[in-house]
Scaffold this active site. Structure first.
Site, PDB file in Angstrom:
ATOM      1  N   ASP A  25       0.833  -1.203   0.000  1.00  0.00           N
ATOM      2  CA  ASP A  25       0.000   0.000   0.000  1.00  0.00           C
ATOM      3  C   ASP A  25       0.865   1.250   0.000  1.00  0.00           C
ATOM      4  O   ASP A  25       1.937   1.280   0.614  1.00  0.00           O
ATOM      5  CB  ASP A  25      -0.898  -0.015   1.242  1.00  0.00           C
ATOM      6  CG  ASP A  25      -2.010   1.015   1.176  1.00  0.00           C
ATOM      7  OD1 ASP A  25      -2.320   1.478   0.060  1.00  0.00           O
ATOM      8  OD2 ASP A  25      -2.564   1.361   2.233  1.00  0.00           O
ATOM      9  N   HIS A  42       2.822   3.463  -9.096  1.00  0.00           N
ATOM     10  CA  HIS A  42       2.660   2.038  -9.405  1.00  0.00           C
ATOM     11  C   HIS A  42       3.920   1.472 -10.052  1.00  0.00           C
ATOM     12  O   HIS A  42       4.314   0.337  -9.762  1.00  0.00           O
ATOM     13  CB  HIS A  42       1.454   1.842 -10.328  1.00  0.00           C
ATOM     14  CG  HIS A  42       0.142   2.226  -9.697  1.00  0.00           C
ATOM     15  ND1 HIS A  42      -0.196   1.848  -8.408  1.00  0.00           N
ATOM     16  CD2 HIS A  42      -0.906   2.940 -10.171  1.00  0.00           C
ATOM     17  CE1 HIS A  42      -1.402   2.316  -8.124  1.00  0.00           C
ATOM     18  NE2 HIS A  42      -1.841   2.986  -9.176  1.00  0.00           N
ATOM     19  N   LEU A 136      11.405 -20.446  -3.868  1.00  0.00           N
ATOM     20  CA  LEU A 136      10.446 -19.550  -3.225  1.00  0.00           C
ATOM     21  C   LEU A 136       9.123 -19.711  -3.931  1.00  0.00           C
ATOM     22  O   LEU A 136       9.065 -19.705  -5.170  1.00  0.00           O
ATOM     23  CB  LEU A 136      10.905 -18.085  -3.319  1.00  0.00           C
ATOM     24  CG  LEU A 136       9.891 -17.031  -2.835  1.00  0.00           C
ATOM     25  CD1 LEU A 136       9.722 -17.120  -1.320  1.00  0.00           C
ATOM     26  CD2 LEU A 136      10.321 -15.623  -3.254  1.00  0.00           C
TER      27      LEU A 136
END
Length: 246
Positions: A25, A42, A136
């Site tokens: 956020d 962004h 991962l």
């Protein structure tokens, strides 16, 4: 020197959370503070994703789940949504080869039917290409909402009951978990939200029943390895009782 830098080099350390989830956020506020359009925030946020994935793998986290785009985000201005879709395309095309080479397995959760056909194809190909990787396990929540996820799980179970495959007495926590988008994954040990907001915004509601939360004031584009390490240090100092008395 941080706890991780000195003591947590081993991926097997009990102090390293097995599964970390992050609500990314603050992109818009980061851009606004610099007098730039939200799209710039962004784009800077994509760089933070790259850094965080690399850091998580090096630290020894097994599962990393990132909240990339919520079901509510579709309500944003058309231009912003369009730019986000463009960034998603660009991220997959530019990063997939490196993620695959580094052994990262990609999983997408959420309602991908709302995406354009070419994006759906990119997402499907990313999952297929990295399916056998294991260094991962990166899950990206796209067009995701936890309430919708639970509704879908209930519908799947209800259909099986209606067909006679299951009875009402078969419904259990395990059965519900098996019908969630995260089936087969451990619940998050640690959930981090950046930008100072202290809510989980319809993210992994079922899975976060006993998750530890860390709310960091840093805006997502400024998120660095040190912030991840600091959150894990915080996590490592907590006593997890899961409702019991130790």
């Amino acid at each position: 020197m941080t706890v991780l830098a000195s003591n947590l080099k081993s991926a097997g350390s009990d102090l390293v959370p097995r599964h970390v989830a992050i609500i990314m956020d603050g992109n818009g506020r980061w851009a606004r503070a610099r007098g730039k359009p939200r799209t710039a925030g962004h784009r800077a946020g994509v760089d933070a994703v790259r850094r965080t994935v690399q850091a998580a793998a090096e630290i020894g986290i097994e599962y990393l789940t990132l909240y990339g785009f919520s079901t509510e985000n579709w309500k944003r201005p058309e231009g912003e949504v369009s730019d986000l879709m463009g960034l998603l395309r660009l991220f997959i095309k530019r990063e997939l080869a490196a993620l695959d080479k580094n052994g990262v397995q990609i999983k997408i959760i959420g309602d991908r039917d709302r995406f354009a056909p070419d994006i759906r194809e990119l997402l499907n190909n990313a999952e297929k290409r990295t399916a056998t990787n294991s260094s991962l396990k990166l899950t990206i929540a796209l067009s995701y909402g936890a309430r919708s996820e639970l509704v879908d799980a209930v519908r799947q179970i209800a259909r099986r009951i209606a067909s006679g495959e299951l009875s009402v007495t078969d419904v259990s926590e395990d059965l519900i978990e098996q019908n969630l988008a995260t089936a087969g994954m451990p619940d998050p040990d640690l959930l981090i939200r950046t930008s100072g907001e202290q809510r989980i915004s319809n993210f992994l509601l079922w899975q976060s029943a006993y998750t530890e939360f860390v709310f960091d004031d840093v805006l997502w584009p400024d998120f660095e390895r040190q912030h991840l390490e600091r959150a894990i240090e915080n996590f490592a100092g907590r006593e997890r009782r899961f409702g019991a008395v130790l």
